[in-house]
Scaffold this active site. Structure first.
Site, PDB file in Angstrom:
ATOM      1  N   ARG A 105      -4.825   3.099  11.834  1.00 49.58           N
ATOM      2  CA  ARG A 105      -5.253   1.701  11.946  1.00 49.58           C
ATOM      3  C   ARG A 105      -6.480   1.561  12.848  1.00 49.58           C
ATOM      4  O   ARG A 105      -7.273   0.626  12.695  1.00 49.58           O
ATOM      5  CB  ARG A 105      -4.125   0.843  12.552  1.00 49.58           C
ATOM      6  CG  ARG A 105      -2.896   0.681  11.667  1.00 49.58           C
ATOM      7  CD  ARG A 105      -2.006  -0.398  12.255  1.00 49.58           C
ATOM      8  NE  ARG A 105      -0.651  -0.352  11.743  1.00 49.58           N
ATOM      9  CZ  ARG A 105      -0.242  -0.910  10.594  1.00 49.58           C
ATOM     10  NH1 ARG A 105      -1.101  -1.544   9.837  1.00 49.58           N
ATOM     11  NH2 ARG A 105       1.015  -0.821  10.222  1.00 49.58           N
TER      12      ARG A 105
ATOM     13  N   LYS B 237       0.745  -6.047  10.382  1.00 52.58           N
ATOM     14  CA  LYS B 237      -0.196  -5.625  11.392  1.00 52.58           C
ATOM     15  C   LYS B 237      -1.597  -5.425  10.810  1.00 52.58           C
ATOM     16  O   LYS B 237      -2.594  -5.445  11.528  1.00 52.58           O
ATOM     17  CB  LYS B 237       0.276  -4.280  11.988  1.00 52.58           C
ATOM     18  CG  LYS B 237       1.645  -4.289  12.579  1.00 52.58           C
ATOM     19  CD  LYS B 237       2.025  -2.847  12.972  1.00 52.58           C
ATOM     20  CE  LYS B 237       3.486  -2.787  13.368  1.00 52.58           C
ATOM     21  NZ  LYS B 237       3.935  -1.370  13.548  1.00 52.58           N
ATOM     22  N   GLY B 238      -1.639  -5.205   9.493  1.00 54.25           N
ATOM     23  CA  GLY B 238      -2.870  -4.717   8.871  1.00 54.25           C
ATOM     24  C   GLY B 238      -4.107  -5.573   9.069  1.00 54.25           C
ATOM     25  O   GLY B 238      -5.218  -5.053   9.142  1.00 54.25           O
TER      26      GLY B 238
ATOM     27  N   GLU C  32      -5.651 -11.840   5.275  1.00 57.08           N
ATOM     28  CA  GLU C  32      -5.011 -10.569   4.906  1.00 57.08           C
ATOM     29  C   GLU C  32      -6.003  -9.415   4.913  1.00 57.08           C
ATOM     30  O   GLU C  32      -7.199  -9.627   4.701  1.00 57.08           O
ATOM     31  CB  GLU C  32      -4.436 -10.690   3.484  1.00 57.08           C
ATOM     32  CG  GLU C  32      -2.936 -10.704   3.391  1.00 57.08           C
ATOM     33  CD  GLU C  32      -2.252  -9.400   3.753  1.00 57.08           C
ATOM     34  OE1 GLU C  32      -2.758  -8.642   4.593  1.00 57.08           O
ATOM     35  OE2 GLU C  32      -1.186  -9.147   3.182  1.00 57.08           O
ATOM     36  N   ASP C  33      -5.496  -8.222   5.118  1.00 55.07           N
ATOM     37  CA  ASP C  33      -6.369  -7.046   5.049  1.00 55.07           C
ATOM     38  C   ASP C  33      -6.666  -6.678   3.595  1.00 55.07           C
ATOM     39  O   ASP C  33      -7.793  -6.418   3.228  1.00 55.07           O
ATOM     40  CB  ASP C  33      -5.753  -5.848   5.795  1.00 55.07           C
ATOM     41  CG  ASP C  33      -4.313  -5.534   5.380  1.00 55.07           C
ATOM     42  OD1 ASP C  33      -3.728  -6.283   4.580  1.00 55.07           O
ATOM     43  OD2 ASP C  33      -3.769  -4.533   5.874  1.00 55.07           O
TER      44      ASP C  33
ATOM     45  N   ASP D 282      -3.178  -6.168  -2.947  1.00 56.05           N
ATOM     46  CA  ASP D 282      -2.960  -4.991  -3.790  1.00 56.05           C
ATOM     47  C   ASP D 282      -2.104  -5.404  -4.991  1.00 56.05           C
ATOM     48  O   ASP D 282      -2.618  -6.003  -5.936  1.00 56.05           O
ATOM     49  CB  ASP D 282      -2.309  -3.920  -2.909  1.00 56.05           C
ATOM     50  CG  ASP D 282      -2.185  -2.560  -3.578  1.00 56.05           C
ATOM     51  OD1 ASP D 282      -2.777  -2.361  -4.648  1.00 56.05           O
ATOM     52  OD2 ASP D 282      -1.489  -1.691  -3.029  1.00 56.05           O
TER      53      ASP D 282
ATOM     54  N   PHE E  11      -5.806   4.552  -2.230  1.00 61.64           N
ATOM     55  CA  PHE E  11      -5.124   4.142  -1.007  1.00 61.64           C
ATOM     56  C   PHE E  11      -6.089   4.314   0.160  1.00 61.64           C
ATOM     57  O   PHE E  11      -6.629   5.399   0.369  1.00 61.64           O
ATOM     58  CB  PHE E  11      -3.860   4.967  -0.780  1.00 61.64           C
ATOM     59  CG  PHE E  11      -2.996   4.384   0.298  1.00 61.64           C
ATOM     60  CD1 PHE E  11      -2.165   3.310   0.026  1.00 61.64           C
ATOM     61  CD2 PHE E  11      -3.034   4.888   1.588  1.00 61.64           C
ATOM     62  CE1 PHE E  11      -1.387   2.751   1.029  1.00 61.64           C
ATOM     63  CE2 PHE E  11      -2.258   4.334   2.592  1.00 61.64           C
ATOM     64  CZ  PHE E  11      -1.427   3.263   2.310  1.00 61.64           C
ATOM     65  N   VAL E  12      -6.305   3.230   0.887  1.00 61.83           N
ATOM     66  CA  VAL E  12      -7.302   3.256   1.960  1.00 61.83           C
ATOM     67  C   VAL E  12      -6.646   3.080   3.328  1.00 61.83           C
ATOM     68  O   VAL E  12      -5.584   2.458   3.446  1.00 61.83           O
ATOM     69  CB  VAL E  12      -8.372   2.158   1.746  1.00 61.83           C
ATOM     70  CG1 VAL E  12      -9.221   2.475   0.535  1.00 61.83           C
ATOM     71  CG2 VAL E  12      -7.748   0.771   1.614  1.00 61.83           C
TER      72      VAL E  12
ATOM     73  N   LYS F 275      -7.771  -5.201  -4.534  1.00 61.41           N
ATOM     74  CA  LYS F 275      -7.576  -4.088  -5.483  1.00 61.41           C
ATOM     75  C   LYS F 275      -6.956  -4.678  -6.740  1.00 61.41           C
ATOM     76  O   LYS F 275      -5.758  -4.533  -6.982  1.00 61.41           O
ATOM     77  CB  LYS F 275      -6.567  -3.113  -4.857  1.00 61.41           C
ATOM     78  CG  LYS F 275      -7.030  -1.692  -4.675  1.00 61.41           C
ATOM     79  CD  LYS F 275      -5.839  -0.801  -4.390  1.00 61.41           C
ATOM     80  CE  LYS F 275      -5.787  -0.277  -2.988  1.00 61.41           C
ATOM     81  NZ  LYS F 275      -4.641   0.633  -2.768  1.00 61.41           N
TER      82      LYS F 275
HETATM   83  P1  XMP Z   1       0.677  -5.915  -1.856  1.00 56.84           P
HETATM   84  O1  XMP Z   1       0.913  -4.739  -2.757  1.00 56.84           O
HETATM   85  O2  XMP Z   1       1.945  -6.617  -1.504  1.00 56.84           O
HETATM   86  O3  XMP Z   1       0.122  -5.199  -0.568  1.00 56.84           O
HETATM   87  O4  XMP Z   1      -0.420  -6.812  -2.359  1.00 56.84           O
HETATM   88  C1  XMP Z   1      -0.185  -5.879   0.539  1.00 56.84           C
HETATM   89  C2  XMP Z   1       0.142  -5.046   1.753  1.00 56.84           C
HETATM   90  O5  XMP Z   1       0.366  -3.671   1.414  1.00 56.84           O
HETATM   91  C3  XMP Z   1      -0.344  -2.801   2.239  1.00 56.84           C
HETATM   92  N1  XMP Z   1      -1.313  -2.032   1.424  1.00 56.84           N
HETATM   93  C4  XMP Z   1      -2.043  -1.036   1.871  1.00 56.84           C
HETATM   94  N2  XMP Z   1      -2.080  -0.482   3.080  1.00 56.84           N
HETATM   95  N3  XMP Z   1      -3.750   1.003   2.332  1.00 56.84           N
HETATM   96  C5  XMP Z   1      -2.933   0.538   3.302  1.00 56.84           C
HETATM   97  O6  XMP Z   1      -2.995   1.060   4.407  1.00 56.84           O
HETATM   98  C6  XMP Z   1      -3.764   0.505   1.069  1.00 56.84           C
HETATM   99  O7  XMP Z   1      -4.533   0.955   0.220  1.00 56.84           O
HETATM  100  C7  XMP Z   1      -2.846  -0.559   0.836  1.00 56.84           C
HETATM  101  N4  XMP Z   1      -2.588  -1.291  -0.251  1.00 56.84           N
HETATM  102  C8  XMP Z   1      -1.633  -2.196   0.160  1.00 56.84           C
HETATM  103  C9  XMP Z   1      -1.016  -3.673   3.248  1.00 56.84           C
HETATM  104  O8  XMP Z   1      -0.236  -3.688   4.434  1.00 56.84           O
HETATM  105  C10 XMP Z   1      -1.047  -5.062   2.668  1.00 56.84           C
HETATM  106  O9  XMP Z   1      -0.928  -6.075   3.626  1.00 56.84           O
HETATM  107 MG    MG Z   2       0.526  -1.389   5.694  1.00 56.66          MG
END
Ligand code: XMP
Ligand code: MG
Length: 180
Positions: free
Chosen positions: A164, A42-43, A98-99, A102, A151-152, A130
Site C-alpha cells: 500500500r 483502506k485502499g 474509492e481506489d 473492479d 491486479f495492481v 477496470k
Molecule cells: P470490486 O471488485 O468490489 O473491488 O469492485 C473493489 C475493491 O477490491 C479491491 N481491488 C483491488 N485491490 N488491486 C488491489 O490491490 C486490484 O487490482 C484490485 N481490484 C480490486 C479494492 O480494495 C477495491 O476497493
Molecule cells: Mg484491497
C-alpha cells in the site's frame, strides 16, 4: 518490496495529474454544496488524502470500511460493512471516494447501503476503473484512469495487506503470487 514489482503502470507524476483533474471536476460541481466525502478504507486512503487538499471549498470527511476480498487477488463475492459512517447523511451531497472499481460488488453494496440514509445526492469518484471485470451494472461518476485487467498494487492498493505504501501503482511479478 521494490524487487517484487514487474512494472510500473502509473508513476507518481501520472497519478498526481489524474488526481488534480478529478479535484478540478469536483470543485466545479461541489464548490457550493459542502459535500460529505466518504473514503473507502483502506485502499482509498492515499487517493483521498491527495484529493482533499486540492479542494478549495467546505467539505466533511467520512470513512467506511468494506471488505469483499478474503485476501489475495480474487473477490469473495460477498461484501461486508465493517465500519459505517457517523455523520447524518440525510439531505447531504455525498461523494464516495474509492481506489478502484473492479467487479463493482463493493460499491454496489455501499451505494445501496448509503441510499437508505437519504442523501440529497450520491456520486462515485474512483481513481482507477477496470470495466472489463464488472459483474454488476455500475459506473462511477468521476473516473481518474481506466486500466486493463491486471491486479495492481501501490498508492493504497494491496496484495495481502502489503505494497500500500508504494508511491506508484504497479503490477507484481507472477512469482510473488505463487510464494505468498
Ligand atoms: P470490486 O471488485 O468490489 O473491488 O469492485 C473493489 C475493491 O477490491 C479491491 N481491488 C483491488 N485491490 N488491486 C488491489 O490491490 C486490484 O487490482 C484490485 N481490484 C480490486 C479494492 O480494495 C477495491 O476497493
Ligand atoms: Mg484491497
Amino acid at each position: 518490496m521494490l524487487q517484487d514489482i514487474e512494472r510500473v503502470l502509473l508513476t507518481q507524476e501520472e497519478i498526481a495529474a489524474h488526481v488534480a483533474q478529478l479535484a478540478a471536476r469536483l470543485t466545479a460541481d461541489y464548490a457550493e454544496k459542502d459535500p460529505v466525502l466518504i473514503c473507502v478504507l483502506k485502499g482509498a486512503v492515499n487517493f483521498f488524502k491527495d484529493l482533499v487538499v486540492q479542494l478549495p471549498f467546505h467539505c466533511e470527511y467520512e470513512f467506511v470500511v468494506a471488505s469483499s476480498y478474503g485476501g489475495g487477488t480474487q473477490t469473495s463475492g460477498s461484501v461486508q460493512l465493517r465500519k459505517d459512517v457517523f455523520t447524518d447523511l440525510r439531505g447531504r451531497h455525498v461523494v464516495v471516494i474509492e481506489d478502484i472499481l473492479d467487479t463493482g460488488l463493493t460499491l454496489d453494496f455501499l451505494v445501496a447501503h448509503l441510499k437508505t440514509k437519504e442523501p440529497a445526492s450520491l456520486k462515485i469518484c474512483t481513481l482507477l476503473d477496470k470495466p472489463s471485470r464488472r459483474r454488476v451494472e455500475l459506473q462511477a461518476d468521476y473516473v481518474g484512469v481506466t486500466i486493463p485487467n491486471e491486479f495492481v498494487v501501490g498508492y493504497g492498493l494491496d496484495y495481502n495487506e502489503h505494497y500500500r505504501n508504494l508511491p506508484f501503482i504497479g503490477i507484481l511479478k507472477p512469482a510473488v503470487y505463487s510464494h505468498p
